[in-house]
Design a protein around this motif. Sequence first.
Motif, PDB file in Angstrom:
ATOM      1  N   ASP B 207       0.858  -1.042   0.120  1.00 58.70           N
ATOM      2  CA  ASP B 207       0.086   0.055   0.158  1.00 58.70           C
ATOM      3  C   ASP B 207       0.774   1.224  -0.021  1.00 58.70           C
ATOM      4  O   ASP B 207       1.717   1.486   0.834  1.00 58.70           O
ATOM      5  CB  ASP B 207      -0.839   0.055   1.280  1.00 58.70           C
ATOM      6  N   THR B 209      -0.347   4.610  -0.486  1.00 58.47           N
ATOM      7  CA  THR B 209      -1.243   5.729  -0.459  1.00 58.47           C
ATOM      8  C   THR B 209      -0.481   7.113   0.106  1.00 58.47           C
ATOM      9  O   THR B 209      -0.520   7.973  -0.042  1.00 58.47           O
ATOM     10  CB  THR B 209      -2.500   5.367   0.177  1.00 58.47           C
ATOM     11  N   THR B 210       0.172   6.856   1.228  1.00 56.63           N
ATOM     12  CA  THR B 210       0.929   7.723   1.938  1.00 56.63           C
ATOM     13  C   THR B 210       2.068   8.433   1.108  1.00 56.63           C
ATOM     14  O   THR B 210       2.163   9.593   1.041  1.00 56.63           O
ATOM     15  CB  THR B 210       1.738   7.539   3.410  1.00 56.63           C
ATOM     16  N   LYS B 237       0.313   1.604 -10.267  1.00 60.67           N
ATOM     17  CA  LYS B 237      -1.292   1.799 -10.373  1.00 60.67           C
ATOM     18  C   LYS B 237      -1.789   2.659  -9.252  1.00 60.67           C
ATOM     19  O   LYS B 237      -2.748   3.340  -9.656  1.00 60.67           O
ATOM     20  CB  LYS B 237      -1.518   0.203  -9.795  1.00 60.67           C
ATOM     21  N   GLN B 241      -4.259   5.632  -9.791  1.00 64.59           N
ATOM     22  CA  GLN B 241      -5.858   5.476  -9.477  1.00 64.59           C
ATOM     23  C   GLN B 241      -6.141   6.817  -8.623  1.00 64.59           C
ATOM     24  O   GLN B 241      -7.183   7.350  -8.565  1.00 64.59           O
ATOM     25  CB  GLN B 241      -5.828   4.569  -8.616  1.00 64.59           C
ATOM     26  N   LEU B 242      -5.185   7.224  -7.858  1.00 63.52           N
ATOM     27  CA  LEU B 242      -5.347   8.319  -7.057  1.00 63.52           C
ATOM     28  C   LEU B 242      -5.132   9.838  -7.739  1.00 63.52           C
ATOM     29  O   LEU B 242      -5.149  10.821  -7.265  1.00 63.52           O
ATOM     30  CB  LEU B 242      -4.554   8.392  -5.804  1.00 63.52           C
TER      31      LEU B 242
ATOM     32  N   GLN C   8      -7.239  13.385   4.117  1.00 64.19           N
ATOM     33  CA  GLN C   8      -6.460  12.342   3.218  1.00 64.19           C
ATOM     34  C   GLN C   8      -5.789  11.199   4.111  1.00 64.19           C
ATOM     35  O   GLN C   8      -5.657  10.207   3.877  1.00 64.19           O
ATOM     36  CB  GLN C   8      -5.566  13.045   2.327  1.00 64.19           C
ATOM     37  N   ASN C  12      -6.156   7.402   4.303  1.00 60.14           N
ATOM     38  CA  ASN C  12      -4.849   6.677   3.876  1.00 60.14           C
ATOM     39  C   ASN C  12      -4.668   5.228   5.015  1.00 60.14           C
ATOM     40  O   ASN C  12      -4.367   4.263   4.843  1.00 60.14           O
ATOM     41  CB  ASN C  12      -3.505   7.276   3.752  1.00 60.14           C
ATOM     42  N   SER C  15      -7.208   3.110   4.949  1.00 58.08           N
ATOM     43  CA  SER C  15      -7.104   1.855   3.925  1.00 58.08           C
ATOM     44  C   SER C  15      -5.972   1.068   4.052  1.00 58.08           C
ATOM     45  O   SER C  15      -6.031  -0.167   3.949  1.00 58.08           O
ATOM     46  CB  SER C  15      -6.845   2.929   2.427  1.00 58.08           C
ATOM     47  N   ILE C  16      -4.842   1.588   4.639  1.00 61.02           N
ATOM     48  CA  ILE C  16      -3.660   0.629   5.022  1.00 61.02           C
ATOM     49  C   ILE C  16      -4.190  -0.257   6.356  1.00 61.02           C
ATOM     50  O   ILE C  16      -3.893  -1.478   6.252  1.00 61.02           O
ATOM     51  CB  ILE C  16      -2.345   1.249   5.402  1.00 61.02           C
ATOM     52  N   ALA C 161      -8.582  11.715  -2.215  1.00 61.42           N
ATOM     53  CA  ALA C 161      -8.970  10.614  -3.182  1.00 61.42           C
ATOM     54  C   ALA C 161      -8.823   9.302  -2.219  1.00 61.42           C
ATOM     55  O   ALA C 161      -7.822   9.339  -1.362  1.00 61.42           O
ATOM     56  CB  ALA C 161      -8.120  10.521  -4.103  1.00 61.42           C
ATOM     57  N   VAL C 162      -9.520   8.269  -2.705  1.00 64.29           N
ATOM     58  CA  VAL C 162      -9.301   7.011  -1.839  1.00 64.29           C
ATOM     59  C   VAL C 162      -9.720   6.031  -2.972  1.00 64.29           C
ATOM     60  O   VAL C 162     -10.639   6.209  -3.958  1.00 64.29           O
ATOM     61  CB  VAL C 162     -10.338   6.753  -0.691  1.00 64.29           C
ATOM     62  N   ARG C 163      -9.046   4.978  -3.011  1.00 66.58           N
ATOM     63  CA  ARG C 163      -9.121   3.769  -4.242  1.00 66.58           C
ATOM     64  C   ARG C 163     -10.449   3.225  -3.648  1.00 66.58           C
ATOM     65  O   ARG C 163     -10.441   2.733  -2.541  1.00 66.58           O
ATOM     66  CB  ARG C 163      -7.810   2.973  -4.193  1.00 66.58           C
ATOM     67  N   SER C 235      -6.334  -6.489  -4.656  1.00 66.46           N
ATOM     68  CA  SER C 235      -6.103  -5.152  -4.484  1.00 66.46           C
ATOM     69  C   SER C 235      -4.772  -4.992  -5.261  1.00 66.46           C
ATOM     70  O   SER C 235      -4.102  -4.108  -5.688  1.00 66.46           O
ATOM     71  CB  SER C 235      -6.139  -4.782  -3.045  1.00 66.46           C
ATOM     72  N   GLU C 277       0.899   4.752  10.636  1.00 64.27           N
ATOM     73  CA  GLU C 277       1.808   4.960   9.378  1.00 64.27           C
ATOM     74  C   GLU C 277       1.433   5.800   8.442  1.00 64.27           C
ATOM     75  O   GLU C 277       2.603   6.737   7.852  1.00 64.27           O
ATOM     76  CB  GLU C 277       1.938   3.482   8.549  1.00 64.27           C
ATOM     77  N   ALA C 278       0.271   6.270   8.396  1.00 62.16           N
ATOM     78  CA  ALA C 278      -0.121   7.383   7.583  1.00 62.16           C
ATOM     79  C   ALA C 278       0.220   8.875   8.279  1.00 62.16           C
ATOM     80  O   ALA C 278       0.354   9.669   7.251  1.00 62.16           O
ATOM     81  CB  ALA C 278      -1.613   7.251   7.238  1.00 62.16           C
TER      82      ALA C 278
END
Lengths: 299, 393, 316
Positions: B207, B209-210, B237, B241-242, C8, C12, C15-16, C161-163, C235, C277-278
């Motif tokens: 992941d 995202t960060t 990816k 996507q983001l 955000q 995140n 999500s993680i 944004a979020v997947r 994913s 982590e985020a």
Amino acid sequence: MSGFFENYGFLIVTIVQQALLGLSIYFPLMAGQLSLASIGFYSLGGYVAAVMGTHPALAPLREALGFWMFPLEWLGALVLSVILGIAVGYPALRLRGIYLALATVAFVQVVNVAVLNMPIAGGAVGIFGIPQAFESRLDYIWFFGPLFLLALFLVWRIGNMGRGLAFFAVREDELAAGAMGVAVTGNKVTAFVLGCALAGVTGAMSAPFLNTWNARQGTFDASVTCLAYVLIGGSRSIWGPLCGAALLVSLPELLRPLKDSRMILNGIVLVAACVYLPQGIMGGLAALRARLSGRGGAA
Amino acid sequence: MKRIVIALALVLCAAQSALADKVATPIPIGIAVAQTSNVALFGQEQVNGAKLAEERLNAAGGVNGTKIALVFQDTAGDEAGAVNAFQNLLNRDKVVAIIGPTLSQQAFAANPIADRAKTPVVGPSNTAKGIPEIGEFVGRISAPMTQVAPNSLKQAMKIKPDLKRVAVLYAQNDAFSSSETTTFQDAVKELGLETVTVQKFQTTDTDFTTQVTAVLGANADLVIISGLAADSGNLVKQLRQLGYKGLIVGGNGLNSPNMFPVCGALCNDVLVAQAYSPGAVDKNPVNKDFAAAFEAAYKKGPAQFSAQAYAAVQVVVEALAKIEKETGKKIADFELADLRAALNKSLRTGTYLTPMGEISMAPSGEVQQKDFYVSKIVMNPDGKTGSFVLVSE
Amino acid sequence: MDFAWLLQSLLNGLSIGSVYAVFALGYTLVFSILGIINFAHGAVFTLGAYLTYALAVGRFGINGLLADVTMPVTLPFVPALLVGAVLSGLAGMAVERLAFKPLRQRGADPLLALVSSLGVALIVVNLIQYLVGAEIYSFPADIFGDLPMAVIFQIGGKPVAVRTIQIILFGASLVMLAGLGWFIGRTRGGKALRATAENADTASLLGISVNRFILGTFFISGLLGGLAGTLIGVSFGVAGPYFGVSYGLKGLAVIVLGGLGSIPGAVLGGLVIGLGEAFLPSDMSSYKEAVAFVLLFAILLVRPQGLLGGRLEQKV
């Protein structure tokens, strides 16, 4: 015969080296403490030796000392391990059982991340071209062999003196031991630090043995493997770690002819060993001996 | 009686090992790569390339009519495994040369063993600094990527001349990626671009995202990635996507068809720095043959690891043929130790036309590769397969 | 430090975190019943992803024994997911029969189960590689139909944004948690499970067949592992036979942080670590890997039973 040692010299020394790591877990286990911190100290000890052996700033020292640089590296690893062992041991050893094991696992992971971020440790590539003590890999038995004997002697000695009784008392019942005046925390930390020191020195000897050192030496898998040496070998015998290491280290090599499927069989043997030798190899041998002598008596 | 037989056998064994070994026929060449462990993703590609080389080179006559036989010994993913594999190849399989190991860290541990046994090692995928310096018998055919990184950046500037803000991401726990990124970062400075953020990740991460948030927050218009296929694929990816719309330049670790299933259609247009390009066939008939044969055998385009393993076998075979030509003596008539020494010299002379283009090995053992490539990923409509389309040659 | 950034980072983290939570659910279940860490869980999780892949896509790559093999029939994704999960549940039962039950019966050191389950993991992982190689497999992108790739909205002129797949994972972890909660709290089987967890001897006196319920626990754990493996495989791609094993270690941190054996704790622990982590400043990304373990170490010193763990007892 010389061909045999040429081919398997490295393997034989690896068995002793890994048995040392097993013993480093055995020390805290004597006082009933399950610690998986060894591999972190092994990794750090290796880095101490690798840095002392390669850092340009230390070149004059290396030249002056020659072979005596190696014992100095061991000493460096030993001092670092003892200090860090005490610093980690005092807070962590308030925990018991699986919680202590998990705290030590966490410690190893944090060490790994920290090392990866230290420029002196060479990042992901690590440190390479570490000066060699011997030409042949087999000769490294002169490093690990005496250390192993020393560690065995320590285990044996502790088992036969007051300190050992204190360890066992803590293992069997902490509360009762404390009530009887045994310094519970002190004994636990001592056992833990002994293990850390042994692992650290083993690491310092291993860096020249492998010629290279990197963060991949201190993985979680390696931690569990060290525990497996003790358990598969037999956790109640001082020879257990050696037997366990001998089996687990040589097994993938013995299975080499199987090519692609060798690691599958390796797993099968591991499971079978757990199931059929629940007291470990040494426990199995003891049971066998008891049965044989029992039969002999009946006849 | 039994004792006498055993004693005799022992004496014979001793005599055997005291006698100098001859080179076996077919000529044994050792392959020590990671066939198990989590490094096997690369090791299996190397096995595929090497096997194809054995088949095709033998079909073409081997070494002037003498066939070669590859001997595979699994190194797994660790240093001890690599040393054990090397020991087996050196002492039991009596190979003339070793191709391997997969990782640079393993090479630092295992190569000195071969060097002491005076047996040439050809590294098919070791790119770290310091590998050829291990010893006089250690060489490699895998180039450390110091030249190609700036090339791919120049290509990116050609596509979008107004590039300014660069985000650099790299796999901190991967030896190759963490050294490649310094080359990239230097090149960014030299080209007068601005590095707006540097993000680190682990090859085991999934992941991102960060990291992506940091890239988007820094308003980067170019992203440079140094990582391996699985992690970089997910990174690409998730960037797309983001909502990241700018250019993406990938290092050599992204030069793998393993990217395709991970980022799918979102892999499109990623620029990749390549030491080997399956698309570079126009000026290179060897690569044309190789790529076609690989496609026929595996129904998939060749990966760089496969091509380099193929090239390593090819280089050894050609160097052996050269020895026969120069000495007028068949390989099988050599004593093993003499041949290993002669082969080490022979490897370091002349040039080889391999799937990677023209390469040679300096006396130090360092590879000299003539051409590097930059390609663009173009995915097929199915979103799972794709190809690297050359944008520079 | 604007609101968009906070939001955000929160997304995140969730999500993680939901990835960790999904992994940890089956992991913690076995611990809550047996008090044993099942190192084979990562392997069963991996197996689940491969099984679903075999059922839904059915085409293998160029390595391993099954190179170039195409399955004669394939299922649509959702049935394949369910069948794959059930098969993983059966694999979980096999793990219990191979690695745990024989040890219990022989009265072995409970620690030995760590080693035997590690052995089973070694078998499963290498068997997968032997059969289908170490290459990366992936599910088709349109597996959930034509959903957009991500949800992007504007907060104060800044995009957040979020997947989509992360929303699905987050939802799945909550659904799995709710399902498990319902099963354990409301059904007879669940109650028997709890009784077994409380005290196996008393449970067997009450007429509960302990071995059968332990077997059932492993089935559910494997089932959840298989579901999670597939969802994470969708994913991020099924990145080789080791892809699940690499979650194992962080999964350990997750379940301890939440409270060993606490099922909602596994989800909470996952989210806390994900958020940790985020919210790590982006110039400290090189220390991200340490977050989970620093948190783990800290919580063990302060509150060893974890965030939601109730009783603290000596089990291994």
